[in-house]
Motif scaffolding. Structure first.
Motif, PDB file in Angstrom:
ATOM      1  N   UNK A  89     126.315 148.787  35.548  1.00 12.16           N
ATOM      2  CA  UNK A  89     126.394 147.513  34.759  1.00 12.16           C
ATOM      3  C   UNK A  89     125.391 147.515  33.581  1.00 12.16           C
ATOM      4  N   UNK A  90     124.179 148.193  33.759  1.00  9.82           N
ATOM      5  CA  UNK A  90     123.155 148.349  32.621  1.00  9.82           C
ATOM      6  C   UNK A  90     123.791 149.180  31.522  1.00  9.82           C
ATOM      7  N   UNK A  93     125.436 147.393  29.084  1.00 16.28           N
ATOM      8  CA  UNK A  93     124.673 146.670  28.348  1.00 16.28           C
ATOM      9  C   UNK A  93     123.719 147.246  27.073  1.00 16.28           C
ATOM     10  N   UNK A  96     125.954 148.200  24.579  1.00 23.49           N
ATOM     11  CA  UNK A  96     126.461 146.796  23.860  1.00 23.49           C
ATOM     12  C   UNK A  96     125.229 146.314  22.913  1.00 23.49           C
ATOM     13  N   UNK A  97     124.031 146.567  23.398  1.00 20.83           N
ATOM     14  CA  UNK A  97     123.068 146.165  22.655  1.00 20.83           C
ATOM     15  C   UNK A  97     122.356 147.324  21.687  1.00 20.83           C
ATOM     16  N   UNK A  98     123.166 148.365  21.629  1.00 18.28           N
ATOM     17  CA  UNK A  98     122.887 149.295  20.727  1.00 18.28           C
ATOM     18  C   UNK A  98     121.744 149.941  20.822  1.00 18.28           C
ATOM     19  N   UNK A 208     117.500 138.901  21.518  1.00 14.39           N
ATOM     20  CA  UNK A 208     118.379 140.002  21.947  1.00 14.39           C
ATOM     21  C   UNK A 208     118.950 139.863  23.172  1.00 14.39           C
ATOM     22  N   UNK A 209     120.331 140.259  23.251  1.00 12.98           N
ATOM     23  CA  UNK A 209     121.136 139.871  24.492  1.00 12.98           C
ATOM     24  C   UNK A 209     121.754 138.651  24.518  1.00 12.98           C
ATOM     25  N   UNK A 210     122.355 138.111  23.343  1.00 13.29           N
ATOM     26  CA  UNK A 210     122.676 136.809  23.428  1.00 13.29           C
ATOM     27  C   UNK A 210     124.138 136.721  24.161  1.00 13.29           C
ATOM     28  N   UNK A 220     132.428 142.918  18.076  1.00 15.23           N
ATOM     29  CA  UNK A 220     131.102 143.677  18.445  1.00 15.23           C
ATOM     30  C   UNK A 220     131.546 145.086  19.289  1.00 15.23           C
ATOM     31  N   UNK A 223     132.869 147.282  16.630  1.00 16.14           N
ATOM     32  CA  UNK A 223     131.665 147.928  15.865  1.00 16.14           C
ATOM     33  C   UNK A 223     131.184 149.142  16.824  1.00 16.14           C
TER      34      UNK A 223
ATOM     35  N   UNK B   3     128.564 140.302  11.445  1.00 16.82           N
ATOM     36  CA  UNK B   3     128.004 140.246  12.778  1.00 16.82           C
ATOM     37  C   UNK B   3     126.707 141.020  12.693  1.00 16.82           C
ATOM     38  N   UNK B   6     124.497 144.843  17.623  1.00 17.87           N
ATOM     39  CA  UNK B   6     124.211 144.801  19.140  1.00 17.87           C
ATOM     40  C   UNK B   6     123.956 143.172  19.468  1.00 17.87           C
ATOM     41  N   UNK B   7     124.653 142.451  18.787  1.00 13.61           N
ATOM     42  CA  UNK B   7     124.577 140.902  18.571  1.00 13.61           C
ATOM     43  C   UNK B   7     123.378 140.177  18.868  1.00 13.61           C
ATOM     44  N   UNK B   8     122.240 140.800  18.179  1.00  9.52           N
ATOM     45  CA  UNK B   8     121.089 140.212  17.965  1.00  9.52           C
ATOM     46  C   UNK B   8     121.216 139.235  16.905  1.00  9.52           C
TER      47      UNK B   8
ATOM     48  N   UNK C  49     121.274 130.818  23.877  1.00  7.21           N
ATOM     49  CA  UNK C  49     121.525 132.054  23.158  1.00  7.21           C
ATOM     50  C   UNK C  49     122.966 132.309  22.497  1.00  7.21           C
ATOM     51  N   UNK C  60     113.074 136.826  22.182  1.00  5.78           N
ATOM     52  CA  UNK C  60     113.660 136.520  23.416  1.00  5.78           C
ATOM     53  C   UNK C  60     114.624 137.547  24.043  1.00  5.78           C
ATOM     54  N   UNK C  61     114.647 138.108  25.205  1.00 10.67           N
ATOM     55  CA  UNK C  61     115.449 139.146  25.747  1.00 10.67           C
ATOM     56  C   UNK C  61     116.321 138.779  27.094  1.00 10.67           C
ATOM     57  N   UNK C  62     117.373 138.960  26.905  1.00  7.30           N
ATOM     58  CA  UNK C  62     118.316 138.883  28.192  1.00  7.30           C
ATOM     59  C   UNK C  62     119.132 140.112  28.485  1.00  7.30           C
TER      60      UNK C  62
END
Lengths: 395, 86, 296
Positions: A89-90, A93, A96-98, A208-210, A220, A223, B3, B6-8, C49, C60-62
């Motif tokens: 799972x991570x 993530x 995706x969070x690059x 971060x992690x929106x 996304x 990208x 965009x 990393x959706x920041x 968010x 903030x971090x999720x």
């Protein structure tokens, strides 16, 4: 630069140390446990200035790496098999969070039945996760690929995480002569990590992690795919630069006696060494066989494969994994890449060495023999063959 | 718009672009004469939609969702919930 | 006009009268600018968010649902290595799911390793983000969409997991319970939690009008009644000394638990069509037993 006799796990650990990660979070799992053990010694002895977090699971290992990398430091962890599956799972993530995290992975079979020996099912199951994937043939490659993986992952056109996979036992626990670069040499190759976008700083508060709605989610993913495509050229550049500095040239697909081959074996990982020996013996007998070893599996080097596949008449794709219900992962990707060719070679898939089943030169003789029959007949009658299965044991 | 990587989200507090005031079916109205500026309503507002005004509590109707906590908790009955007229 | 900075900006999509929104607002404003907020997946995370906006005015971090404590551990280590750990708070806002259930393993690991992180559980006693399903924080007798009362059910059949005592059993430097009705008590505990050199944990009862089925303006009253009936006890444990558990809000005259239960639709089946004196009596007996056992 100095020669040392080390096992594959130490090669990963030393490679990581030379890249100066600031946070290592790890959970032991056979057969990659020597990696965190070795790194924790580096930290204990002050050889590596880093915080070593002994987490309570692989899921937390990768999560702590994500937290640390999102704060703005270089991170590392190592795992295998069930551990990688627990990270699953991570992994999505992180990409995706690059976050350009690099991990070492000892390729080990997945349960059930539980098995601690080599195959590639664990990393192949993560091939869609948005990670760069590098596969080592030997311990030298294990070390070198860690250095290059960081450099590629952190490139601003890429910013994707990467995993360096080494075969359980045949590499992880086997001692080989490895040329270990000096810290100064690696420092000249890999600059200190400076986060471009990912940091947690009260002076510049970002989120971060929106939560991404259908309005933006596809963009996304597009990208990420664009970054994967861009990484193809960056990989070539980095491999070339590495060669300039360290005199070892890597290729996404390494060719061995491939140029005039009529039968071409496609291989990955440590089996490639055995296969090269088999190719040598068969060449002595006058059989025109060659080999192409995939060092990079993600991004998939389709362009290079098409180039290599122009001459041979049969491609024998040797997979140390099986996508149950279909075929091996390399076969699936290779054949889809070849689909655009006007005159494509015949393709056949061999499944080999699952759960640590030994891979011998004899296995490759058998593969080549079967391929020769295909060559003679000019068609493939059985697209999927299992090598070394004791069929008499199947109920 | 382009965009981010990393959706920041780089603009802190940018949720203020989204006005939640439209959610209300009742609006809190402050009686200036009754308000003692104890700021209990300010403390209890889940949406940071009450400001400490010069003379009394001031409701930010752009964001007030009309939950009614302020009116209910005011010890001086200085806030009344009035139906929003459509 | 606004004197204090609001670090959780309005415009977020938490429900009207949300207890979690108020708890988070109180906590982040008390912690101040030099705070990094981490949140697992949950109501608060998705509603604050939504790309391309954020309600947060602090970093903030999720990451995911189960791993806020692990991600926070990584932040703690990274800041240390960057030489930027001094004078910064790491604040986790997790729901009950991300604390009691799926997040418990990571939380226990973070406690044991001693990371300097303040973990706040905003407990609304069910999986509200997915639509009011029971979890191990759901109280005995409560309706949820997966603990419906029926011919063979009185609603939730298990008592609530004692999460703060589980946290305290890790002997971490600071553990407390709090609720949004008692803001000063909550803020005092937060300041203590942020000041300790190691992990701290605050279990905050944060009523949910949508999931508990009460009118949004009753938010504070429901939270207050939880304390006044002894359903939720406000206490703290410092320096890991469980034997020195201190009650921070004494209730000399406890109200009967019905007064709390009848404010919420999730307990209405205990009153209608028939008054379930047996179930209510059992809930009351459990509270009485708790007060006796702890000499409250």
């Amino acid at each position: 630069m100095a020669w040392r006799i080390i096992e594959g796990n130490q090669a990963l650990a030393i490679g990581a140390k030379l890249c100066r990660p600031k946070v290592i979070a790890s959970y032991p799992i056979t057969p990659s446990t020597h990696v965190p053990e070795t790194i924790s010694e580096f930290v204990a002895d002050g050889e590596l200035k880093a915080d070593f977090i002994n987490v309570e699971s692989e899921q937390s290992a990768i999560s702590a790496c994500i937290g640390a990398q999102a704060t703005g430091v270089r991170t590392f962890t190592a795992t295998a098999s069930q551990g990688l599956a627990l990270m699953h799972e991570m992994l999505y993530i992180a990409s995706g969070m690059r976050l350009p995290i690099v991990i070492g992975c000892a390729n080990r079979a997945l349960s059930a039945p539980i098995n601690i020996w080599c195959d590639h099912s664990d990393t192949m199951a993560e091939r869609d996760a948005g990670w760069l994937q590098f596969y080592a043939e030997n311990n030298q490659e294990a070390l070198d690929l860690v250095l290059q993986a960081y450099k590629i992952a952190e490139n601003k056109e890429v910013l994707l995480p990467g995993m360096v996979a080494i075969d359980a036992y045949t590499l992880t626990h086997t001692f080989e002569r490895v040329d270990v670069p000096s810290q100064a040499e690696v420092d000249r190759f890999l600059p200190p990590y400076k986060p471009l976008y990912a940091f947690l700083d009260p002076e510049k508060p970002i989120t971060q992690g929106s939560f991404g709605t259908p309005e933006h989610y596809m963009e996304f993913k597009y990208s990420q795919q664009k970054a994967m495509e861009a990484s193809k050229e960056i990989i070539d550049q980095v491999f070339k630069e590495f060669d300039g500095k360290f005199k070892r040239r890597y290729h996404k697909i390494e060719k061995y006696k491939a140029d005039d081959a009529e039968i071409l074996l496609l291989t990955m990982g440590s089996m490639s060494g055995t296969a090269k020996d088999a190719v040598d013996r068969l060449r002595e007998k006058g059989i025109k066989v060659g080999l192409a070893k995939f060092t990079v599996f993600r991004p998939f080097p389709a362009k290079e494969l098409i180039e290599i596949a122009k001459r041979p008449k049969v491609l024998a794709v040797v997979d140390r994994n099986i996508s149950l219900g279909h075929k091996g992962a390399l076969f699936s990707d290779a054949t889809s890449a070849l689909a655009s060719m006007e005159r494509r070679p015949l393709t056949v898939n061999f499944i080999i060495g699952l759960g640590g089943r030994d891979i011998s030169p004899q296995n490759f003789y058998e593969i080549v023999e079967k391929s020769e029959k295909i060559l003679k007949k000019g068609k493939v009658e059985k697209e999927l063959e299992w090598i070394g299965v004791k069929k008499e044991m199947i109920p | 718009m382009k965009i981010s990587i990393g959706a920041r989200v780089e603009e802190a507090g940018s949720s203020i672009k989204y006005k939640t005031g439209g959610w209300r079916s009742y609006r809190p109205v402050v009686n200036k004469d009754k308000c003692t500026k104890c700021w209990l309503c300010y403390k209890y507002c889940p949406d940071a939609a009450i400001e400490k005004g010069k003379d009394c509590a001031v409701i930010d109707y752009d964001y007030c969702k009309g939950c009614g906590v302020c009116a209910k908790e005011c010890k001086f009955e200085a806030i009344e919930m009035v139906p929003e007229v459509k | 006009m606004i004197e204090e900075t609001e670090f959780l900006a309005p415009g977020h999509r938490m429900c009207a009268g949300c207890g979690v929104a108020l708890s988070a607002r109180i906590a982040v404003n008390t912690a101040g600018k030099d705070t990094i907020v981490v949140s697992p997946t949950g109501c608060m995370e998705v509603t604050t968010t939504q790309y391309p906006e954020t309600a947060w005015r602090v970093p903030f971090l999720h990451v995911a649902f189960e791993n806020a404590a692990s991600a926070a551990s990584g932040i703690d280590s990274a800041l240390k290595m960057l030489g930027k750990r001094e004078n910064k708070n790491i604040l986790v806002f997790a729901g009950d799911g991300g604390t009691f259930d799926i997040g418990l393993q990571a939380l226990s690991g973070m406690f044991e390793r001693g990371h300097k992180v303040t973990f706040i559980c905003n407990d609304n006693e069910a999986y509200m983000n997915t639509g009011i399903q029971r979890c191990s924080a759901t109280p005995y007798g409560a309706w949820t969409t997966t603990s419906p009362p029926g011919k063979y059910s009185i609603g939730e059949s298990k008592p609530k997991k004692p999460i703060a005592r589980i946290a305290a059993a890790h002997c971490i430097p600071y553990v407390a319970t709090a609720t949004i009705a008692y803001v000063a008590d909550y803020q005092k505990k937060l300041k203590k939690a942020l000041a300790v050199d190691g992990p701290s944990f605050i279990h905050v009862l944060a009523p949910c009008p949508s999931g508990w089925r009460f009118a949004s303006d009753e938010l504070i009253e429901v939270s207050r009644l939880a304390v006044q009936t002894g359903v939720f006890v406000l206490w703290e444990v410092e320096n890991g000394e469980m034997e020195n558990l201190k009650i921070t809000k004494k209730i000399p005259q406890r109200k009967p638990v019905e007064e709390y239960l009848k404010t919420q639709g999730r307990f209405k089946h205990l009153f209608k069509p028939v008054l379930r004196k047996d179930v209510i009596g059992q809930i009351q007996a459990e509270i009485d037993k708790k007060f006796e056992r702890f000499g409250l």
